[in-house]
Design a protein around this motif. Structure first.
Motif, PDB file in Angstrom:
ATOM      1  N   THR A 223     -66.559  15.454 -38.961  1.00 28.41           N
ATOM      2  CA  THR A 223     -65.546  15.366 -37.905  1.00 28.41           C
ATOM      3  C   THR A 223     -64.316  14.582 -38.339  1.00 28.41           C
ATOM      4  O   THR A 223     -63.369  14.467 -37.596  1.00 28.41           O
TER       5      THR A 223
ATOM      6  N   SER B 187     -56.333  17.709 -38.953  1.00 23.31           N
ATOM      7  CA  SER B 187     -56.330  19.122 -38.572  1.00 23.31           C
ATOM      8  C   SER B 187     -55.098  19.780 -39.204  1.00 23.31           C
ATOM      9  O   SER B 187     -54.193  19.105 -39.687  1.00 23.31           O
ATOM     10  N   LEU B 188     -55.059  21.079 -39.170  1.00 24.48           N
ATOM     11  CA  LEU B 188     -53.936  21.810 -39.740  1.00 24.48           C
ATOM     12  C   LEU B 188     -52.638  21.482 -38.998  1.00 24.48           C
ATOM     13  O   LEU B 188     -51.577  21.343 -39.608  1.00 24.48           O
TER      14      LEU B 188
ATOM     15  N   GLU C  25     -51.818  18.648 -37.417  1.00 21.90           N
ATOM     16  CA  GLU C  25     -51.385  17.300 -37.797  1.00 21.90           C
ATOM     17  C   GLU C  25     -50.701  17.323 -39.170  1.00 21.90           C
ATOM     18  O   GLU C  25     -49.677  16.676 -39.371  1.00 21.90           O
TER      19      GLU C  25
END
Length: 191
Positions: free
Chosen positions: A10, A14-15, A17
């Protein structure tokens, strides 16, 4: 062993960000690259003005000291100065005044070294003697031994309380700096 396979990772970015970070970096880089030429011109102008001020002060220091010249004895030299002429806006000359001429202005043959060239994208754009323009667009700033005050003249007969030398960028005409030399104190200031 099954417990390790069921765990998901986790952490991390992310893409979205990562894309936002790249966009911010590109915007900041664009602003810096866009402003670089203006920054370069400002720094070039500041450096050139500092060089001219340094040369004016060099003439003053030569006059206060006992700067010798290879062709003349110490008693033959009345003092040192700097000569500016806007018809040659990319150069100026440090000179010495001999007791034989004693006119306190630049004469051919009184050079100390060769003319100092302005090699950057700057030029001497104007000379203002005492608030008005200097006749013949020239001025000699002379320091007589052993005094700190300046003798400011455009032709030897007109004397002024101060001179303003405007240095301008040739690549951006809105960039200018003024060097002011005061007669009474010999003080050199930049604004």
């Amino acid at each position: 062993m099954d417990k390790l396979k069921n765990k998901t990772i986790t952490g991390g970015f992310s893409l979205i960000e990562l894309m936002v970070t790249i966009v911010i970096f590109v915007i900041i880089s664009s602003v810096i690259i866009f402003n670089y030429p203006n920054f370069r011109d400002k720094m070039s102008l500041s450096r050139e003005v500092a060089n001219i001020v340094s040369d004016i002060r060099t003439a003053q220091v030569y006059s206060l000291g006992t700067k010798q010249h290879e062709n003349f004895g110490i008693n033959e030299i009345k003092g040192y100065g700097v000569y500016f002429n806007t018809t040659s806006p990319k150069q100026y000359q440090i000179f010495l005044d001999l007791t034989s001429s004693d006119n306190r202005i630049y004469n051919v043959g009184e050079e100390v070294g060769s003319a100092i060239q302005i090699t950057t994208t700057n030029k001497i754009s104007s000379l203002k003697c005492g608030g008005g323009s200097c006749s013949n667009n020239e001025v000699s700033i002379f320091y007589s031994r052993p005094y700190v005050n300046a003798f400011i003249s455009d032709n030897g007969t007109n004397l002024y309380d101060y001179v303003e030398i405007e240095v301008q960028s040739t690549s951006n005409s809105s960039l200018k700096k003024t060097i002011k030399v005061n007669k009474t104190t010999g003080h050199v200031e930049v604004y």
